[in-house]
Write an enzyme that holds these catalytic residues in place. Structure first.
Site, PDB file in Angstrom:
ATOM      1  N   ASP A 121     137.336  36.443  10.738  1.00 30.67           N
ATOM      2  CA  ASP A 121     137.358  36.820  12.150  1.00 30.67           C
ATOM      3  C   ASP A 121     136.409  35.953  12.963  1.00 30.67           C
ATOM      4  O   ASP A 121     135.188  36.090  12.856  1.00 30.67           O
ATOM      5  CB  ASP A 121     136.960  38.297  12.280  1.00 30.67           C
ATOM      6  CG  ASP A 121     137.023  38.795  13.712  1.00 30.67           C
ATOM      7  OD1 ASP A 121     137.658  38.124  14.548  1.00 30.67           O
ATOM      8  OD2 ASP A 121     136.438  39.849  14.007  1.00 30.67           O
ATOM      9  N   ASP A 326     140.673  33.594  18.982  1.00 30.54           N
ATOM     10  CA  ASP A 326     140.222  34.585  18.009  1.00 30.54           C
ATOM     11  C   ASP A 326     141.177  34.638  16.821  1.00 30.54           C
ATOM     12  O   ASP A 326     142.307  35.110  16.928  1.00 30.54           O
ATOM     13  CB  ASP A 326     140.143  35.960  18.682  1.00 30.54           C
ATOM     14  CG  ASP A 326     139.585  37.026  17.755  1.00 30.54           C
ATOM     15  OD1 ASP A 326     139.157  36.679  16.636  1.00 30.54           O
ATOM     16  OD2 ASP A 326     139.577  38.198  18.150  1.00 30.54           O
TER      17      ASP A 326
END
Length: 523
Positions: A121, A326
């Protein structure tokens, strides 16, 4: 902590000879230092038979022997800061539909090493794993536990485990400390259906390897979260074995590797069309890559960039917007008016019948795919970045298999918070997160161009990756149901038969708002 030392090209290795001199009431010890290949050491070695061959000073062999000694002493090729590193099990990542449609990889932590399958992440910073569990996701008795081997970290079981105390610069919750030398607590709230992780910070060895023709193991001490209590999505199937934050804060592993001199302050992620990817620490990209600068917010730096223009088919949407890149977000989020402009232009050029809006799914613009569907009939999309570089989008849609037909949707979701470029728009690229030059780079890339380092795992996880459909349209359907997701992430996956489990997470600056759905098949 592993510190980067000068290589043998700029330092010398010395033998110490101890001499004592008696002075009044005590002794003073002095040391004569001799280089490894000096005449005194050579004479001593010849007399003992310790070293029979002596390379000529200044020769290639001379420096090669010293460099080899560095590698033995320090565990890696210290003279090359440009070398890239990957995890000891390889640099492969896998998009796993049954675990939130996120990219995962296997990391090895502690001594002896214990393996964890963690979600990757770039929208968060902390690396954490389940540890000394009071409340963690179950490691057995669930569907995902039967498919994957999951672990729990035991600090007492690792000989290299260390506490991080409250006087550490990485301890962000000193106000909750009982004392200066007590264990540093942490808590991260993700705002996704009360999703959070909490525990204490620890330090231990993360096992890595160099990515060159002669791989060498590297043991890097990193700070991570001993996740004792998880809540919300983490108790179901969102990152049940840990989360690997790749953000820009000091506690993120890329920051630690750079600070310790083990890699350049940059890394890359490759996102393949088939769900297979790559991650490399220290990768600074290539001279021919496209790039755009980060918009830095010093208190909370993120991988935020400026998009100056969006092209949808033949339509051009002009106007600067900022967006977060992201990897932990499966789909892309845009706020109005950008979202409405993009969606309406997509719809006006789509040639298939639009389906009625269904409140059970997050996508507003979905279409019945005609039997002769061709990728050229679907409006193309491209982003123009600050600086003028183009970012063509290869996967702007998601294909859902239903009981009777295929349905495709524009995989962009209306946001009320901020703009996020999810991994669906990064598909087909090697993306460079260059934190030294503060730029985002990208190159069109087949992730298999990178040398295979873990083919056995690629084969074992391939069943969870979506197969392609004809005419270049990628099908995100899999034979497994899917749910859950995490901070700054959203996920969705549909089974090809009757049901589709979706979990869409709407990221915010400090977490996500989450929506859970179970969608019956679309007739």
């Amino acid at each position: 902590m592993i510190k980067r030392k000068m290589s043998s090209f700029t330092k010398t290795i010395f033998f110490l000879w101890v001499l004592s001199t008696k002075l009044c009431d005590g002794r003073i010890f002095t040391f004569k230092m001799h280089h490894l290949f000096s005449e005194p050491v050579k004479n001593w070695s010849n007399s003992t038979g310790k070293l029979s061959h002596w390379p000529a000073k200044g020769s290639f062999e001379y420096y090669a022997v010293l460099a080899h000694r560095d590698r033995l002493l320090r565990g890696r090729k210290l003279s090359d800061i440009n070398a890239t590193l990957s995890f000891s099990d390889g640099n492969s990542t896998f998009r796993i539909s049954s675990l939130g449609f996120l990219h995962y990889t296997t990391v090895q932590l502690g001594t002896p090493g214990v393996k964890f399958m963690v979600a990757l992440d770039t929208g968060s910073d902390l690396f954490w794993v389940p540890c000394d569990c009071t409340k963690c996701a179950p490691t057995e008795g669930t569907t995902y536990a039967s498919d994957f081997e999951l672990s729990i970290y035991d600090p007492k079981g690792s000989s290299t485990s260390k506490r991080v105390t409250c006087n550490s610069s990485l301890c962000a919750h000193r106000n909750q400390c009982l004392g200066t030398f007590s264990s540093c607590p942490y808590i991260v709230s993700y705002m996704s259906a009360q999703t959070s992780t909490s525990g204490v910070l620890l330090e231990d060895v993360l096992h890595l390897t160099t990515e060159d023709g002669h791989p060498e193991l590297v043991e890097a001490y990193v700070t991570f979260g001993c996740g004792q209590v998880q809540s919300g999505s983490f108790l179901d199937v969102a990152a049940p074995n840990g989360l690997f934050g790749l953000g820009m804060e000091k506690i993120a592993v890329p920051s630690i590797l750079s600070q310790e001199g083990l890699t350049a302050n940059s890394f890359s992620m490759c996102f393949g069309h088939d769900g297979i990817g790559r991650i490399s620490f220290g990768d600074k990209g290539s001279p021919d890559q496209e790039e755009t600068p980060f918009n830095l917010n010093p208190p909370h730096p993120t991988y935020n960039v400026t998009i100056t223009q969006i092209r949808v088919g033949t339509a051009i949407i002009v106007g600067d917007i900022t967006a977060l890149f992201d990897s932990g977000t499966s789909f892309t989020y845009l706020v109005d008016p950008t979202y409405s402009n993009l969606a309406e232009n997509f719809h006006s050029q789509a040639q298939d019948r639009r389906r009625p809006t269904d409140s059970r799914i997050p996508f507003e613009y979905c279409y019945d795919m005609s039997p002769e569907a061709n990728a050229t009939l679907i409006p193309s999309m491209s982003l123009k970045m600050k600086g003028g570089s183009d970012f063509p989008v290869y996967d702007p849609i998601i294909v859902i298999s239903t009981q009777s037909k295929l349905v495709y949707c524009l995989a962009v979701i209306r946001s009320t918070e901020l703009n996020i470029i999810g991994q669906n728009l990064m598909t087909g690229y090697r993306v460079i997160f260059d934190r030294e030059r503060f730029v985002l780079g990208w190159t069109k890339y087949d992730c298999y161009d990178v040398e295979e380092t873990n083919t056995s795992e690629v084969e074992s996880y391939a069943v969870s990756t979506p197969p392609p459909v004809s005419a270049g349209i990628h099908n995100y359907s899999t034979p497994e149901s899917t749910s859950k997701d995490i901070r700054n992430t959203d996920s969705g996956s549909c089974v090809p038969l009757r049901t589709c489990h979706l979990h869409i997470s709407l990221p915010a600056f400090f977490g996500v708002v989450s929506i859970h759905m179970h969608m019956a098949y679309m007739a």
